[in-house]
Write an enzyme that holds these catalytic residues in place. Structure first.
Site, PDB file in Angstrom:
ATOM      1  N   ARG A 163       0.857  -1.191   0.000  1.00  0.00           N
ATOM      2  CA  ARG A 163       0.000   0.000   0.000  1.00  0.00           C
ATOM      3  C   ARG A 163       0.893   1.240   0.000  1.00  0.00           C
ATOM      4  NH1 ARG A 163      -3.318  -2.892  -1.531  1.00  0.00           N
ATOM      5  NH2 ARG A 163      -5.356  -3.400  -0.665  1.00  0.00           N
ATOM      6  N   GLU A 192      -4.353   7.000  -5.138  1.00  0.00           N
ATOM      7  CA  GLU A 192      -4.590   6.290  -6.397  1.00  0.00           C
ATOM      8  C   GLU A 192      -5.948   6.726  -6.914  1.00  0.00           C
ATOM      9  OE1 GLU A 192      -4.097   2.066  -5.798  1.00  0.00           O
ATOM     10  OE2 GLU A 192      -2.029   2.328  -5.162  1.00  0.00           O
ATOM     11  N   HIS A 211      -1.203   0.052  -9.843  1.00  0.00           N
ATOM     12  CA  HIS A 211      -1.812  -0.998  -9.001  1.00  0.00           C
ATOM     13  C   HIS A 211      -2.331  -2.159  -9.867  1.00  0.00           C
ATOM     14  CE1 HIS A 211      -3.619  -1.495  -4.725  1.00  0.00           C
ATOM     15  NE2 HIS A 211      -3.388  -2.675  -5.259  1.00  0.00           N
TER      16      HIS A 211
HETATM   17  O1  LIG Z   1      -4.147  -4.557  -3.600  1.00  0.00           O
HETATM   18  C1  LIG Z   1      -4.886  -5.447  -3.877  1.00  0.00           C
HETATM   19  C2  LIG Z   1      -5.549  -6.252  -2.907  1.00  0.00           C
HETATM   20  O2  LIG Z   1      -5.499  -5.946  -1.703  1.00  0.00           O
HETATM   21  O3  LIG Z   1      -6.160  -7.241  -3.321  1.00  0.00           O
END
Ligand SMILES: O=CC(=O)O
Length: 245
Positions: A163, A192, A211
């Protein structure tokens, strides 16, 4: 449809008696692939290479564009969860010399993976690659701050597949700009989406993807099936496949 649940207000969920489940584990391989992808891209200076190609400058092969090796390196994983373990298994094929990890407790899997548990300070000092895979919690917010970045080798690469808020991005910007660390490879950032004029984007030694960790058709299908099953199981009053509460 995620592993991380930091975007959910757990107290409110509890208060309203809402059942909560995630889609843990089915994305381990996909996220591990992306983590290694951004690691290699940052270490080998792909962003500058692509910019050279696009501008027609072709500086590649000169000493201005030397990258870092993975073979013989020390890789430090902050939080050796299932994704971290998938990363270690893959990186064995890259002839990494040593794996270190930090975490709240010893991971039994670390023995067969050949990973040694150390303090965060030792991991930061000795790793050529620092891989962030811990959950985002109040304790891990800005775990990688100016002080932590100062402990890293000048040749080190920081990789974040967990994160964005685990990293103090202002401190990271300064460290990359002043070349106090070699590069960063980020699959996660804050916020994001990252605004297109964000300072990190302007840095040649900061390789960012949006991401993408779980974005493959196979993985997203698996996640969707778990999420749908969780809803059906919860409606039937049965335990969910990946229950959180
Ligand atoms: O970042 C992606 C998730 O937590 O699945």
């Amino acid at each position: 449809m995620s592993t991380g649940i930091n975007h959910i207000d757990e107290a409110a969920v509890k208060e309203h008696g809402v059942k909560l489940g995630n889609t843990a584990n089915v994305q381990n391989n996909s996220v591990a692939d992306v983590a290694i992808g951004v690691m290699i891209a940052a270490a080998k200076r792909f962003k500058e290479g692509v910019a050279d190609i696009e501008s027609g400058e072709w500086k590649f092969g000169t000493n201005q564009t030397l990258g870092q090796d993975i073979a013989g390196s020390t890789v430090g994983i902050v939080g050796l969860g299932s994704i971290g373990q998938a990363i270690v298994r893959r990186l064995k094929g890259f002839d990494v010399a040593r794996f270190l990890y930090t975490g709240r407790s010893d991971k039994p899997e670390a023995i067969s993976l050949g990973a040694e548990r150390v303090s965060l300070g030792k991991l930061l000092k000795e790793s050529d690659y620092v891989m962030l895979g811990c959950p985002f919690t109040p304790e891990t917010k800005h775990l990688i701050n100016k002080e932590a970045l100062n402990k890293m080798k000048r040749s080190a690469v920081l990789v974040n597949y967990a994160r964005g808020d685990i990293v103090d991005q202002e401190a990271l910007y300064e460290a990359l700009k002043e070349k106090r660390i070699f590069a960063a490879g980020l699959d996660v950032v804050t916020p994001e989406p990252l605004p297109k004029d964000h300072p990190l984007i302007s840095l040649p030694n900061c390789f960012i993807v949006p991401h993408l960790g779980s974005s493959t058709l196979t993985t997203r299908n698996k996640m969707a099936i778990i999420a749908a099953n969780n809803v059906l199981l919860a409606l039937d009053g049965k335990p969910m496949q990946c229950p959180i509460n």
